[in-house]
Design a protein around this motif. Sequence first.
Motif, PDB file in Angstrom:
ATOM      1  N   ILE A   5       0.802  -1.206  -0.004  1.00 28.26           N
ATOM      2  CA  ILE A   5       0.054  -0.073   0.057  1.00 28.26           C
ATOM      3  C   ILE A   5       1.046   1.277   0.031  1.00 28.26           C
ATOM      4  O   ILE A   5       0.502   1.981  -0.770  1.00 28.26           O
ATOM      5  N   ALA A   6       1.843   1.299   0.929  1.00 28.20           N
ATOM      6  CA  ALA A   6       2.876   2.309   0.790  1.00 28.20           C
ATOM      7  C   ALA A   6       3.540   2.722  -0.352  1.00 28.20           C
ATOM      8  O   ALA A   6       3.754   3.627  -1.105  1.00 28.20           O
ATOM      9  N   GLU A   7       4.241   1.441  -1.209  1.00 22.55           N
ATOM     10  CA  GLU A   7       4.539   1.533  -2.343  1.00 22.55           C
ATOM     11  C   GLU A   7       3.530   1.989  -3.526  1.00 22.55           C
ATOM     12  O   GLU A   7       3.938   3.098  -4.395  1.00 22.55           O
ATOM     13  N   ASN A   8       2.141   1.679  -3.317  1.00 23.34           N
ATOM     14  CA  ASN A   8       1.359   2.306  -4.311  1.00 23.34           C
ATOM     15  C   ASN A   8       1.143   3.682  -4.155  1.00 23.34           C
ATOM     16  O   ASN A   8       0.899   4.548  -5.015  1.00 23.34           O
ATOM     17  N   ILE A  49       1.518   6.790  -6.866  1.00 24.64           N
ATOM     18  CA  ILE A  49       0.363   7.588  -7.036  1.00 24.64           C
ATOM     19  C   ILE A  49       0.862   9.057  -7.004  1.00 24.64           C
ATOM     20  O   ILE A  49       0.534   9.754  -7.770  1.00 24.64           O
ATOM     21  N   ALA A  50       1.731   9.224  -6.101  1.00 25.54           N
ATOM     22  CA  ALA A  50       2.407  10.540  -5.969  1.00 25.54           C
ATOM     23  C   ALA A  50       3.135  10.953  -6.791  1.00 25.54           C
ATOM     24  O   ALA A  50       2.964  12.222  -7.427  1.00 25.54           O
ATOM     25  N   GLU A  51       4.167   9.936  -7.396  1.00 19.13           N
ATOM     26  CA  GLU A  51       5.027  10.353  -8.673  1.00 19.13           C
ATOM     27  C   GLU A  51       4.107  10.785  -9.781  1.00 19.13           C
ATOM     28  O   GLU A  51       4.454  11.499 -10.552  1.00 19.13           O
ATOM     29  N   LEU A  52       3.041   9.834 -10.002  1.00 18.89           N
ATOM     30  CA  LEU A  52       1.997  10.076 -11.070  1.00 18.89           C
ATOM     31  C   LEU A  52       1.279  11.577 -11.045  1.00 18.89           C
ATOM     32  O   LEU A  52       1.066  11.979 -11.889  1.00 18.89           O
ATOM     33  N   VAL A  94      -9.316   7.522  -8.928  1.00 21.24           N
ATOM     34  CA  VAL A  94     -10.096   6.324  -8.701  1.00 21.24           C
ATOM     35  C   VAL A  94      -9.195   5.114  -7.866  1.00 21.24           C
ATOM     36  O   VAL A  94      -9.520   4.658  -7.209  1.00 21.24           O
ATOM     37  N   LEU A  95      -7.897   4.980  -8.454  1.00 23.13           N
ATOM     38  CA  LEU A  95      -7.191   4.097  -8.011  1.00 23.13           C
ATOM     39  C   LEU A  95      -6.607   4.433  -6.802  1.00 23.13           C
ATOM     40  O   LEU A  95      -6.309   3.659  -5.976  1.00 23.13           O
ATOM     41  N   GLU A  96      -6.175   5.669  -6.616  1.00 11.82           N
ATOM     42  CA  GLU A  96      -5.992   6.276  -5.259  1.00 11.82           C
ATOM     43  C   GLU A  96      -7.127   5.811  -4.294  1.00 11.82           C
ATOM     44  O   GLU A  96      -6.672   5.428  -2.857  1.00 11.82           O
ATOM     45  N   GLN A  97      -8.146   6.270  -4.501  1.00 12.70           N
ATOM     46  CA  GLN A  97      -9.490   5.640  -3.693  1.00 12.70           C
ATOM     47  C   GLN A  97      -9.272   4.215  -3.191  1.00 12.70           C
ATOM     48  O   GLN A  97      -9.661   3.720  -2.262  1.00 12.70           O
ATOM     49  N   LYS A  98      -9.248   3.358  -4.250  1.00 14.38           N
ATOM     50  CA  LYS A  98      -9.009   2.173  -4.088  1.00 14.38           C
ATOM     51  C   LYS A  98      -7.952   1.497  -3.156  1.00 14.38           C
ATOM     52  O   LYS A  98      -7.912   0.501  -2.351  1.00 14.38           O
ATOM     53  N   ASN A  99      -6.863   2.224  -3.454  1.00 14.51           N
ATOM     54  CA  ASN A  99      -5.529   1.875  -2.502  1.00 14.51           C
ATOM     55  C   ASN A  99      -6.002   2.418  -1.027  1.00 14.51           C
ATOM     56  O   ASN A  99      -5.711   1.557  -0.014  1.00 14.51           O
TER      57      ASN A  99
END
Length: 156
Positions: A75-78, A82-85, A106-111
């Motif tokens: 989760i931390a890696e995700n 996400i922050a880099e993107l 949407v992906l950030e919310q899923k994470n």
Amino acid sequence: MNYRTKTSTLIFGLASFATAIVFFNGCKSPTENKAITKTAEAKENLADAKETLDKAKKEYVLRYEAFKLESDSKIAENEKIIAELKKKAKMESNAAKEDFEKELAVLEQKNQSLKEKMSYYKDEGDDKWESFKLEFDRDMDNLGKALKDLTKNNTN
């Protein structure tokens, strides 16, 4: 009666009483002996069962903790990806930027949902744990793939 006679009589009486107790205790019926044996076996089995249960609980806790640490790491890696993107998206100025940011949100919310799901998980037994773990792993893998796909699409 003198002192020696009283003492001898008392000792003889106590010895006779002790002999009688030993004799009568030794004369228990086979049913009583079986009951005593079965009770002792049951107590031993109960102690063994408790020991086995305690060991299983410790193993379960260790497996859960290892899984939680691994999941927290993913989760931390995700979150890092996400922050880099998000940084890259801010530098873009094309029309696809808006769609990209929506997909990223949407992906950030899923994470975030996976993070909450893990932190709110309550022990409901080994069967429920295995089911939870399978579903959680599947969702985590799908999120990881979606983030990779989004990264590939953004660099093209």
